[in-house]
Motif scaffolding. Structure first.
Motif, PDB file in Angstrom:
ATOM      1  N   LEU A 156      25.583  89.636  10.265  1.00  0.00           N
ATOM      2  CA  LEU A 156      25.188  88.719   9.190  1.00  0.00           C
ATOM      3  C   LEU A 156      25.774  87.325   9.412  1.00  0.00           C
ATOM      4  CD1 LEU A 156      24.076  88.167   6.244  1.00  0.00           C
ATOM      5  CD2 LEU A 156      26.306  88.927   5.424  1.00  0.00           C
ATOM      6  N   ILE A 157      27.057  87.267   9.737  1.00  0.00           N
ATOM      7  CA  ILE A 157      27.720  85.975   9.961  1.00  0.00           C
ATOM      8  C   ILE A 157      27.136  85.284  11.194  1.00  0.00           C
ATOM      9  CG2 ILE A 157      29.934  84.900  10.576  1.00  0.00           C
ATOM     10  CD1 ILE A 157      29.743  85.751   7.641  1.00  0.00           C
ATOM     11  N   GLN A 158      26.877  86.055  12.234  1.00  0.00           N
ATOM     12  CA  GLN A 158      26.299  85.459  13.443  1.00  0.00           C
ATOM     13  C   GLN A 158      24.934  84.840  13.137  1.00  0.00           C
ATOM     14  OE1 GLN A 158      26.338  88.394  16.581  1.00  0.00           O
ATOM     15  NE2 GLN A 158      28.471  88.923  16.235  1.00  0.00           N
ATOM     16  N   LYS A 159      24.160  85.516  12.293  1.00  0.00           N
ATOM     17  CA  LYS A 159      22.847  84.969  11.935  1.00  0.00           C
ATOM     18  C   LYS A 159      22.991  83.694  11.110  1.00  0.00           C
ATOM     19  CE  LYS A 159      19.238  86.667  12.677  1.00  0.00           C
ATOM     20  NZ  LYS A 159      18.357  86.429  13.866  1.00  0.00           N
ATOM     21  N   LEU A 160      23.970  83.673  10.221  1.00  0.00           N
ATOM     22  CA  LEU A 160      24.143  82.500   9.353  1.00  0.00           C
ATOM     23  C   LEU A 160      24.706  81.322  10.138  1.00  0.00           C
ATOM     24  CD1 LEU A 160      25.500  84.245   6.134  1.00  0.00           C
ATOM     25  CD2 LEU A 160      23.211  83.320   6.526  1.00  0.00           C
ATOM     26  N   GLU A 161      25.508  81.604  11.171  1.00  0.00           N
ATOM     27  CA  GLU A 161      26.112  80.528  11.959  1.00  0.00           C
ATOM     28  C   GLU A 161      25.250  80.144  13.158  1.00  0.00           C
ATOM     29  OE1 GLU A 161      30.111  81.953  12.741  1.00  0.00           O
ATOM     30  OE2 GLU A 161      30.806  81.224  10.789  1.00  0.00           O
ATOM     31  N   GLY A 162      24.180  80.893  13.385  1.00  0.00           N
ATOM     32  CA  GLY A 162      23.275  80.554  14.475  1.00  0.00           C
ATOM     33  C   GLY A 162      23.780  80.972  15.841  1.00  0.00           C
ATOM     34  N   THR A 163      24.683  81.955  15.895  1.00  0.00           N
ATOM     35  CA  THR A 163      25.229  82.399  17.177  1.00  0.00           C
ATOM     36  C   THR A 163      24.690  83.761  17.601  1.00  0.00           C
ATOM     37  OG1 THR A 163      27.133  83.421  16.110  1.00  0.00           O
ATOM     38  CG2 THR A 163      27.385  81.134  16.787  1.00  0.00           C
ATOM     39  N   ALA A 164      23.800  84.341  16.805  1.00  0.00           N
ATOM     40  CA  ALA A 164      23.272  85.667  17.155  1.00  0.00           C
ATOM     41  C   ALA A 164      22.474  85.590  18.454  1.00  0.00           C
ATOM     42  CB  ALA A 164      22.394  86.190  16.018  1.00  0.00           C
ATOM     43  N   ALA A 165      22.489  86.691  19.201  1.00  0.00           N
ATOM     44  CA  ALA A 165      21.814  86.722  20.502  1.00  0.00           C
ATOM     45  C   ALA A 165      20.299  86.789  20.350  1.00  0.00           C
ATOM     46  CB  ALA A 165      22.318  87.914  21.315  1.00  0.00           C
ATOM     47  N   VAL A 166      19.818  87.233  19.211  1.00  0.00           N
ATOM     48  CA  VAL A 166      18.385  87.466  19.019  1.00  0.00           C
ATOM     49  C   VAL A 166      17.912  86.701  17.774  1.00  0.00           C
ATOM     50  CG1 VAL A 166      16.627  89.225  18.533  1.00  0.00           C
ATOM     51  CG2 VAL A 166      18.523  89.757  20.078  1.00  0.00           C
ATOM     52  N   GLY A 167      16.706  86.125  17.874  1.00  0.00           N
ATOM     53  CA  GLY A 167      16.067  85.530  16.697  1.00  0.00           C
ATOM     54  C   GLY A 167      16.666  84.199  16.284  1.00  0.00           C
ATOM     55  N   GLN A 168      16.265  83.769  15.090  1.00  0.00           N
ATOM     56  CA  GLN A 168      16.608  82.445  14.578  1.00  0.00           C
ATOM     57  C   GLN A 168      17.869  82.490  13.712  1.00  0.00           C
ATOM     58  OE1 GLN A 168      14.338  79.901  15.438  1.00  0.00           O
ATOM     59  NE2 GLN A 168      13.570  81.619  16.641  1.00  0.00           N
ATOM     60  N   GLN A 169      18.430  81.289  13.501  1.00  0.00           N
ATOM     61  CA  GLN A 169      19.478  81.150  12.489  1.00  0.00           C
ATOM     62  C   GLN A 169      18.864  81.389  11.119  1.00  0.00           C
ATOM     63  OE1 GLN A 169      21.537  77.397  12.647  1.00  0.00           O
ATOM     64  NE2 GLN A 169      23.011  77.977  11.068  1.00  0.00           N
ATOM     65  N   MET A 170      19.646  81.988  10.214  1.00  0.00           N
ATOM     66  CA  MET A 170      19.193  82.224   8.840  1.00  0.00           C
ATOM     67  C   MET A 170      19.806  81.208   7.886  1.00  0.00           C
ATOM     68  SD  MET A 170      17.083  84.727   8.762  1.00  0.00           S
ATOM     69  CE  MET A 170      16.377  84.868  10.413  1.00  0.00           C
ATOM     70  N   PRO A 171      19.125  80.841   6.797  1.00  0.00           N
ATOM     71  CA  PRO A 171      17.770  81.246   6.461  1.00  0.00           C
ATOM     72  C   PRO A 171      16.748  80.687   7.461  1.00  0.00           C
ATOM     73  CG  PRO A 171      18.564  79.592   4.903  1.00  0.00           C
ATOM     74  CD  PRO A 171      19.730  79.986   5.752  1.00  0.00           C
ATOM     75  N   GLU A 172      15.816  81.522   7.853  1.00  0.00           N
ATOM     76  CA  GLU A 172      14.877  81.190   8.918  1.00  0.00           C
ATOM     77  C   GLU A 172      14.235  79.823   8.665  1.00  0.00           C
ATOM     78  OE1 GLU A 172      11.276  83.520  11.176  1.00  0.00           O
ATOM     79  OE2 GLU A 172      11.012  82.911   9.118  1.00  0.00           O
ATOM     80  N   GLY A 173      14.149  79.033   9.704  1.00  0.00           N
ATOM     81  CA  GLY A 173      13.549  77.707   9.588  1.00  0.00           C
ATOM     82  C   GLY A 173      14.577  76.605   9.365  1.00  0.00           C
TER      83      GLY A 173
END
Ligand code: HEC
Length: 156
Positions: free
Chosen positions: A102-119
């Motif tokens: 969850l934190i990786q997605k919010l910080e934009g460091t996840a290996a897959v997909g976009q930073q959240m919230p998307e866009g």
């Protein structure tokens, strides 16, 4: 010198340098739901972040990656549940924000997909650093469920 610009900067500085309680008046996304400032407990995060910002997409049976972030569903789908995108990470690993997907997605460091919230930051703002810090704190504190058992939903 341009006195007007100087004073405008001072006003903006004052507005941004508070203790966080001014965020609502600044129109930041975290102020949209619930009363009071965001705090590091699950219900506050639900009311200030998930419900007003994330459930635009993450709701119902067709939620992206099966991650329904609506009240009553979110906790049980986040805490100790593997990410769909990178299953070696838990979406929320209690006590371990750096390894929480969850934190990786919010910080934009996840290996897959976009930073959240998307866009974000193009079609909508990204979460600001203070908001992410509060979510990190909730995870670091053990990712406790909401005080009211019914808010956690899901049962057993
Ligand atoms: C505009 C629609 C949209 C919004 C708003 C949105 N998401 Fe997403 N989310 C997606 C899509 C689509 C995916 C899958 C593709 C990707 O990761 O880029 C996704 C994937 C995710 C994942 C990965 C799930 C997994 O199991 O791997 C997480 C975590 C996530 N979102 C959290 C959030 C959070 C938290 C918010 C609110 C701050 C949010 N999203 C807002 C569309 C959205």
């Amino acid at each position: 010198m341009r006195p007007f610009l100087v004073s405008l900067c001072l006003v903006l500085l004052a507005a941004c340098s508070g203790n966080g309680q001014g965020l609502d008046e600044n129109g930041r996304p975290i102020g949209e739901g619930g009363g009071g400032a965001l705090s590091a407990d699950f219900q506050s995060i639900q009311d200030h972040v998930f419900t007003p910002i994330c459930t635009e997409c993450h709701a119902g049976a067709s939620a992206p990656q099966g991650l329904d972030l609506t009240q009553g569903h979110s906790y049980g789908l986040l805490v100790n549940v593997p990410s769909n995108e990178v299953p070696s990470f838990l979406r929320v690993a209690p006590g371990d924000p750096n390894n929480s997907y969850l934190i990786q997605k919010l910080e934009g460091t996840a290996a897959v997909g976009q930073q959240m919230p998307e866009g974000c930051p193009v079609t909508r703002p990204c979460l600001d650093a203070e908001t992410i810090a509060v979510i990190r704190q909730w995870i670091a504190n053990g990712a406790e469920p909401p005080a009211s058992a019914s808010a956690a939903g899901g049962g057993s």
